[in-house]
Design an enzyme around this catalytic site. Sequence first.
Site, mmCIF file in Angstrom:
data_model
loop_
_atom_site.group_PDB
_atom_site.id
_atom_site.type_symbol
_atom_site.label_atom_id
_atom_site.label_comp_id
_atom_site.label_asym_id
_atom_site.label_seq_id
_atom_site.Cartn_x
_atom_site.Cartn_y
_atom_site.Cartn_z
ATOM 1 N N PRO A 9 5.779 4.882 -2.879
ATOM 2 C CA PRO A 9 6.072 6.308 -2.732
ATOM 3 C C PRO A 9 5.560 6.943 -1.438
ATOM 4 C CG PRO A 9 4.421 5.936 -4.441
ATOM 5 C CD PRO A 9 4.986 4.594 -4.077
ATOM 6 N N ASN A 10 6.416 7.800 -0.904
ATOM 7 C CA ASN A 10 6.148 8.630 0.282
ATOM 8 C C ASN A 10 6.193 7.867 1.599
ATOM 9 O OD1 ASN A 10 5.762 11.198 -1.056
ATOM 10 N ND2 ASN A 10 3.884 10.308 -1.901
ATOM 11 N N ARG A 17 4.922 12.808 9.316
ATOM 12 C CA ARG A 17 3.705 13.583 9.001
ATOM 13 C C ARG A 17 2.469 12.692 9.124
ATOM 14 N NH1 ARG A 17 5.958 16.042 3.366
ATOM 15 N NH2 ARG A 17 8.037 16.285 4.239
ATOM 16 N N TYR A 22 -0.999 7.469 10.011
ATOM 17 C CA TYR A 22 0.084 6.504 9.788
ATOM 18 C C TYR A 22 0.929 6.216 11.037
ATOM 19 C CZ TYR A 22 -1.090 7.455 4.919
ATOM 20 O OH TYR A 22 -1.765 7.590 3.730
ATOM 21 N N ASN A 73 3.456 -2.920 -0.041
ATOM 22 C CA ASN A 73 2.626 -1.742 0.192
ATOM 23 C C ASN A 73 2.989 -0.783 -0.937
ATOM 24 O OD1 ASN A 73 1.273 0.533 0.916
ATOM 25 N ND2 ASN A 73 1.953 0.550 3.051
ATOM 26 N N ALA A 76 0.485 4.877 -3.079
ATOM 27 C CA ALA A 76 -0.422 5.470 -4.075
ATOM 28 C C ALA A 76 -0.441 4.680 -5.385
ATOM 29 C CB ALA A 76 -0.025 6.924 -4.331
ATOM 30 N N GLU A 97 -0.641 -8.115 -0.277
ATOM 31 C CA GLU A 97 -0.799 -6.651 -0.353
ATOM 32 C C GLU A 97 -1.004 -6.140 1.070
ATOM 33 O OE1 GLU A 97 -4.238 -5.517 -2.623
ATOM 34 O OE2 GLU A 97 -3.978 -3.371 -2.207
ATOM 35 N N HIS A 99 -1.545 -2.615 3.622
ATOM 36 C CA HIS A 99 -1.762 -1.173 3.827
ATOM 37 C C HIS A 99 -1.820 -0.886 5.322
ATOM 38 C CE1 HIS A 99 -2.402 -0.490 -0.366
ATOM 39 N NE2 HIS A 99 -3.191 -1.547 -0.378
ATOM 40 N N ARG A 106 -11.435 5.487 3.378
ATOM 41 C CA ARG A 106 -10.901 6.801 3.013
ATOM 42 C C ARG A 106 -11.520 7.289 1.695
ATOM 43 N NH1 ARG A 106 -4.595 6.485 3.769
ATOM 44 N NH2 ARG A 106 -4.871 8.747 3.633
#
Length: 148
Positions: A9-10, A17, A22, A73, A76, A97, A99, A106
């Site tokens: 998601p996103n 943004r 990112y 990835n 969330a 995995e 990221h 974070r």
Amino acid sequence: MKVLIINGPNLNLLGTREPEIYGTVTLDEIGDRCRTLGAEYGLDIDFLQSNFEGQIVEWIQVAIGSADAIVINAAAYTHTSVAIHDALKSYHGYKIELHISNPHLRESFRHNSFVSPVVDAVVAGFGVNGYTHVVELLPRLLGDDQRA
Ligand code: CA2
């Protein structure tokens, strides 16, 4: 070799943004880079994104018996999804995995991953270059798969 790169998601907002976290490259550009580079290594890459947990579970199930590796990835959902954990557990090809950021640097809610315990490797904190690094590593990882 068939490889699924699954984005959660996103991540479709990438490049629009929060560039300080990112970067400015879009997900479509990353997909193009991965497919082009993958083709040079003989990898047939499906580059996918969904905002829906169930869709991601479906893609992992389709990969069972049809793909040699999954790069995920889960965004969330990494930190929340037992469903994605269970689906990955049923997939016995090579699993990575990925990221863009290093979640451990974070907020504390990003420190737990439901994905990490059911994958072979974790790549985090290399920015969007992590995707192409993984594509370059995969042929060797698949060729040298010591787990069989
Ligand atoms: O660092 C990563 O790749 C993450 O998986 C990204 C997720 C975050 O929830 C994970 O903790 C770490 C968030 C993806 C959201 O992507 C956006 C990109 C641009 C603008 C807004 C969101």
